[in-house]
Design an enzyme around this catalytic site. Structure first.
Site, PDB file in Angstrom:
ATOM      1  N   GLY A 200       0.800  -1.218   0.000  1.00  8.73           N
ATOM      2  CA  GLY A 200       0.000   0.000   0.000  1.00  8.73           C
ATOM      3  C   GLY A 200       0.825   1.257   0.000  1.00  8.73           C
ATOM      4  O   GLY A 200       0.273   2.360   0.025  1.00  8.73           O
TER       5      GLY A 200
ATOM      6  N   HIS B 104      -0.478   5.048   7.154  1.00 10.23           N
ATOM      7  CA  HIS B 104      -1.407   3.921   7.149  1.00 10.23           C
ATOM      8  C   HIS B 104      -2.861   4.370   7.231  1.00 10.23           C
ATOM      9  O   HIS B 104      -3.723   3.638   7.716  1.00 10.23           O
ATOM     10  CB  HIS B 104      -1.091   2.969   8.315  1.00 10.23           C
TER      11      HIS B 104
ATOM     12  N   ASP C 126      -9.016  -4.659  13.738  1.00  7.70           N
ATOM     13  CA  ASP C 126      -8.827  -5.980  13.128  1.00  7.70           C
ATOM     14  C   ASP C 126      -8.290  -7.026  14.094  1.00  7.70           C
ATOM     15  O   ASP C 126      -7.882  -8.110  13.673  1.00  7.70           O
ATOM     16  CB  ASP C 126      -7.887  -5.877  11.928  1.00  7.70           C
TER      17      ASP C 126
ATOM     18  N   MET D  36      -1.584  -5.918  25.906  1.00 11.05           N
ATOM     19  CA  MET D  36      -1.748  -7.322  26.274  1.00 11.05           C
ATOM     20  C   MET D  36      -0.710  -7.775  27.302  1.00 11.05           C
ATOM     21  O   MET D  36      -0.885  -8.820  27.949  1.00 11.05           O
ATOM     22  CB  MET D  36      -1.657  -8.207  25.025  1.00 11.05           C
TER      23      MET D  36
ATOM     24  N   ASP E  34      -8.825  -2.537  26.073  1.00 10.19           N
ATOM     25  CA  ASP E  34      -7.848  -2.872  25.041  1.00 10.19           C
ATOM     26  C   ASP E  34      -8.153  -4.268  24.509  1.00 10.19           C
ATOM     27  O   ASP E  34      -8.273  -5.232  25.283  1.00 10.19           O
ATOM     28  CB  ASP E  34      -6.433  -2.830  25.623  1.00 10.19           C
TER      29      ASP E  34
END
Length: 586
Positions: free
Chosen positions: A64, A228, A411, A501, A564
């Site tokens: 991209g 992005h 995503d 995480m 999160d």
């Protein structure tokens, strides 16, 4: 024209499904530039080199951004590149293969990885770097480029932008002359301190099949956009593009402490849809404002260098060469890279030699008997746990995507589903009597199927845990957790309290750490206690301010009070572990 009539975003594309088209793009590249070695399935492009001992530069990132990275492959710039899916970093497996590809030609002269500072890129290139050094004894190093001056770097650091090209051009010229990898790495870090870039857009970009990441009203511009499609640091109303240029140039000058008689090189970069006419005008206004400031623009490059798909915007990128005017000579040196002005790589002048095939790694290549052997009963419990993890993650794809849409890229669930689906597919083939081999297999799935920052981070965690278990002849889950965190934190600056995480994983380790010489009789107690601790920590995480991810650098996204997705994913799979263990160990 294959646009979907029911989708407004798809109507903006001549062809649908950018991921499917990646192979077609690389096939087209091979037809256009016959001197390239192109591996469409791996998204690796290389320039066949003569065997000589010198450093090779390897670049890459998500697709991209074309013509970056493969447009800068050529004598005096990159020797190879690796691409991922659209806006998703390339797999560390493919990066690793590209490193070995280059090492075949340069007599272990060294491979320098040029990496834009984005979390997924840093993780995946770092993981490949570690493997190449430790498994193949290749002389390889990683140079992180961070030239975005729209915001302070914070813990995650500044983003990598178009200034990356100055680094590739200068280091490529010196690598061609025989400079060592140590000297190139040192110089690259010095160059990085002299870079500043900033992007401005009038629209977002459209990833095929997805909605724009932000919308602007008439007369509004997004200031400080990334590569992005993410929103910028501020939204500005302007009636004259000269106002925007002055704001951007002033920000660059303050970042680099430029003053009268400073000497710079300037790139005016099209982020996607800006016409050549507009680019010419932008170049004129930018050059004239630098002239007004009495700053000498020694070299100026105008064109399409690194894009953000179809974003209607531009980027200014400056390197201060005032104290290092020899850098101009290296920038001026001829290169055969087709995306750098003045090259003619599309002319076939010599017969291309037969390419060596790159071996595609397979999960079956993993040693199935690493570390301690566990009983059939224990292996059935492990199988039940893995099955429960896969099923629970697939049930929660939409939940994770929705959480990630609020403060991330939207995503996370889709990424985790690729891991879960593959896990359930290969479950019956895993060497379940050897936990270390199972963990290495899971790490491979993360590398191969997940992609992005999550895939690399989970692979690093699992690789660290597997490495510990494979080095001893007994089960030590506490030590495995510690080594997992140590390995992952080597490449991430995220720590406890940064709303990632890591927070629930650290919580698990803290509970395990309380039990010395943990035995199987204590597993139920430890798992229940750790699960409760995770729930408590996740409640705390929800109230934290994000220090990483989109919410950490997009001012309009508020992270406090929102969960999160990565942390919630950890809670899901650990709950699956507990559920399956309780159901099967009775």
């Amino acid at each position: 024209m294959m646009a979907n009539e029911n989708s407004k975003t798809d109507e903006k594309y001549l062809l649908e499904n950018g991921r499917v088209l990646l192979k077609e793009m690389f096939d087209g590249l091979a037809y256009t530039y016959p001197l390239f070695d192109v591996y469409p399935e791996n998204r690796i492009v290389g320039l066949k080199l003569k065997s000589e001992k010198r450093v090779c530069l390897l670049g890459g990132g998500g697709s991209g951004h074309e013509p970056y990275p493969f447009g800068y492959i050529g004598d005096g710039m990159l020797s190879a590149s690796v691409s991922g899916y659209v806006f998703t970093c390339c797999s560390s497996l493919n990066i690793y293969q590209a490193i070995k590809y280059l090492n075949n030609y340069n007599c272990n002269g060294g491979v320098l990885l040029i990496v834009a500072n984005y979390t997924g890129d840093v993780f995946n290139f770092g993981l490949a770097c570690e493997k190449a050094k430790k498994i193949d004894n290749i002389n390889v190093a990683e140079l992180i480029v961070s030239d975005d001056c729209s915001r302070p770097g914070g813990k995650v650091g500044k983003r990598g932008m178009c200034g990356l090209l100055y680094v590739i051009k200068i280091l490529g010229a010196l690598a061609k002359r025989g400079s060592s990898i140590e000297d190139l790495l040192c110089l690259g870090r010095n160059i990085n301190e002299k870079l500043a870039s900033i992007g401005i857009s009038a629209t977002s970009c459209n990833v095929p099949g997805e909605d724009p990441s932000f919308l602007l009203q008439q007369g509004e511009f997004e200031f400080g956009v990334g590569l992005h499609g993410e929103a910028g640091t501020s939204r500005i109303k302007a009636y004259d593009v000269k106002e925007l240029i002055r704001l951007a140039v002033d920000k660059i000058c303050s970042t680099l402490c430029l003053k009268e008689f400073s000497i710079i090189c300037l790139i005016v970069n099209n982020l996607g849809l800006v016409s050549h006419i507009e680019l010419g005008a932008l170049a004129k206004y930018t050059k004239e404002y630098f002239d007004e400031l009495k700053i000498e623009v020694s070299r100026m490059f105008v064109g399409t260098f690194i894009v953000s798909l179809n974003m209607y915007g531009f980027q200014l990128s400056v390197i201060d060469v005032s104290a290092n005017q020899e850098w101009i000579n290296y920038i001026d040196e001829e290169t055969s890279a087709f995306a750098w002005p003045g090259n003619h790589m599309s002319i076939k002048t010599i017969e291309k030699q037969k390419s060596e095939n790159i071996k595609i790694p397979n999960i079956d290549d993993i040693n199935p008997k690493l570390g301690v052997y566990i009983s059939e009963k224990a292996s059935l419990i492990l199988k039940s746990i893995l099955k429960q993890i896969g099923e629970d993650l697939l049930k929660n794809v939409d939940v994770l995507n929705k959480l990630d849409q609020e403060i991330g890229d939207g995503d996370n669930g889709s990424t985790m589903s690729r891991f879960a689906s593959e896990l359930l597919t290969v479950l019956n083939k895993l060497p379940l009597n050897y936990p270390a081999s199972v963990l290495y297999s899971l790490a491979f799935i993360c590398e191969d199927k997940m992609g992005g920052a999550s895939g690399a981070l989970y692979s690093l965690l699992l690789t660290g845990a597997a490495g510990h278990l494979s080095s001893i002849n007994y089960l030590d889950w506490t030590g495995a957790l510690k080594n997992a965190l140590d390995t992952a934190m080597k490449y991430s600056s995220a720590r406890k309290g940064d709303k990632t995480m890591f927070d629930p994983i650290i919580a698990i380790y803290q509970v395990f750490q309380e039990y010395e010489d943990l035995s199987s009789k204590q597993y139920t107690t430890v798992l229940e206690k750790a699960l409760q601790h995770i729930h408590d920590v996740c409640n705390d995480v929800k109230q934290m301010k994000a220090e990483f991810g989109k919410a950490s650098y997009v001012e309009s996204v508020t992270s406090v009070g929102k969960m999160d997705a990565g942390a919630h994913g950890v809670a899901l799979w650990f709950n699956a572990i507990c559920t399956a263990y309780m159901n099967t160990s009775e």
